[in-house]
Design an enzyme around this catalytic site. Sequence first.
Site, PDB file in Angstrom:
ATOM      1  N   GLY A  45      -1.109   1.176  -5.243  1.00 33.72           N
ATOM      2  CA  GLY A  45      -0.184   1.453  -4.150  1.00 33.72           C
ATOM      3  C   GLY A  45       0.476   2.810  -4.365  1.00 33.72           C
ATOM      4  O   GLY A  45       0.590   3.270  -5.497  1.00 33.72           O
ATOM      5  N   GLN A  50       6.819   9.102  -3.394  1.00 28.39           N
ATOM      6  CA  GLN A  50       6.110   9.421  -4.645  1.00 28.39           C
ATOM      7  C   GLN A  50       5.287  10.696  -4.543  1.00 28.39           C
ATOM      8  O   GLN A  50       4.855  11.231  -5.558  1.00 28.39           O
ATOM      9  CB  GLN A  50       5.205   8.261  -5.052  1.00 28.39           C
ATOM     10  CG  GLN A  50       5.972   7.031  -5.493  1.00 28.39           C
ATOM     11  CD  GLN A  50       5.026   5.953  -5.943  1.00 28.39           C
ATOM     12  OE1 GLN A  50       4.474   5.217  -5.141  1.00 28.39           O
ATOM     13  NE2 GLN A  50       4.808   5.888  -7.250  1.00 28.39           N
ATOM     14  N   HIS A 147       6.939  -3.853  -4.166  1.00 28.41           N
ATOM     15  CA  HIS A 147       7.101  -2.703  -5.068  1.00 28.41           C
ATOM     16  C   HIS A 147       7.069  -1.402  -4.253  1.00 28.41           C
ATOM     17  O   HIS A 147       7.924  -0.520  -4.430  1.00 28.41           O
ATOM     18  CB  HIS A 147       5.984  -2.720  -6.124  1.00 28.41           C
ATOM     19  CG  HIS A 147       6.031  -1.567  -7.070  1.00 28.41           C
ATOM     20  ND1 HIS A 147       6.418  -1.702  -8.387  1.00 28.41           N
ATOM     21  CD2 HIS A 147       5.747  -0.251  -6.909  1.00 28.41           C
ATOM     22  CE1 HIS A 147       6.361  -0.511  -8.981  1.00 28.41           C
ATOM     23  NE2 HIS A 147       5.954   0.384  -8.100  1.00 28.41           N
ATOM     24  N   GLU A 148       6.074  -1.277  -3.365  1.00 23.94           N
ATOM     25  CA  GLU A 148       5.958  -0.045  -2.560  1.00 23.94           C
ATOM     26  C   GLU A 148       7.090   0.057  -1.541  1.00 23.94           C
ATOM     27  O   GLU A 148       7.608   1.143  -1.294  1.00 23.94           O
ATOM     28  CB  GLU A 148       4.592   0.019  -1.859  1.00 23.94           C
ATOM     29  CG  GLU A 148       3.400   0.078  -2.807  1.00 23.94           C
ATOM     30  CD  GLU A 148       3.516   1.137  -3.894  1.00 23.94           C
ATOM     31  OE1 GLU A 148       4.061   2.228  -3.632  1.00 23.94           O
ATOM     32  OE2 GLU A 148       3.053   0.876  -5.014  1.00 23.94           O
ATOM     33  N   HIS A 151      10.135   1.607  -2.865  1.00 25.67           N
ATOM     34  CA  HIS A 151      10.095   3.082  -2.919  1.00 25.67           C
ATOM     35  C   HIS A 151      10.664   3.706  -1.646  1.00 25.67           C
ATOM     36  O   HIS A 151      11.380   4.707  -1.720  1.00 25.67           O
ATOM     37  CB  HIS A 151       8.658   3.583  -3.113  1.00 25.67           C
ATOM     38  CG  HIS A 151       8.219   3.623  -4.540  1.00 25.67           C
ATOM     39  ND1 HIS A 151       8.856   4.387  -5.495  1.00 25.67           N
ATOM     40  CD2 HIS A 151       7.204   2.999  -5.179  1.00 25.67           C
ATOM     41  CE1 HIS A 151       8.248   4.230  -6.660  1.00 25.67           C
ATOM     42  NE2 HIS A 151       7.246   3.383  -6.501  1.00 25.67           N
TER      43      HIS A 151
END
Length: 196
Positions: A45, A50, A147-148, A151
């Site tokens: 991912g 990021q 999790h993504e 972000h």
Amino acid sequence: MILPIVAYGDPVLRKKAKEIPSDYAKLKELVENMFETMYNASGVGLAGPQVGLPLRIFVIDASPFADDEELSQEDQEQLKGFKKVFINAKIEEEEGKEWAFNEGCLSIPDIREDVNRKPQITITYQDEEFNSYSETYNGLVARIIQHEYDHIEGILFTDKLSSLKKRLLKNRLEKISKGKVSVDYKMRFPQVKKGR
């Protein structure tokens, strides 16, 4: 094109990302670049922040997990061929009893820790054609999405650790932001001056 992955300590990783308008120029190119960058770094991912863009976008290809024999048959089936782009996502609901799983992050190389997350989520999002969806996921797919999603909310998996764990990791995280870590993919470190 492979983009540099932003390392821990960069302010962009702490910003709540902005929605992507439907007339966003070069969206197709951005999606392709994000997948290429993620594959180059052996990730499953990757989120906009990021790669230095505070935008509500993340890409996932969970198929590398499909071969994990420790996972249930159901999880393996769900992970196989799970490749998606999430634009302007919003997690509407998280349900179930939290469970721990060892997580890592391309922006925080060489650190893996057990993180507790709920096993089921309902998420609304758009695809790259700006079609809208509302879907429910569970297990490992839900975890990768969470999790993504964190972000694009300016949250890192290390934020979910106990204060003791955070203190123990402080020096290692500081070294990552200074570029004192060995990685085999392109990164941008916040405390490394350009031209060095």
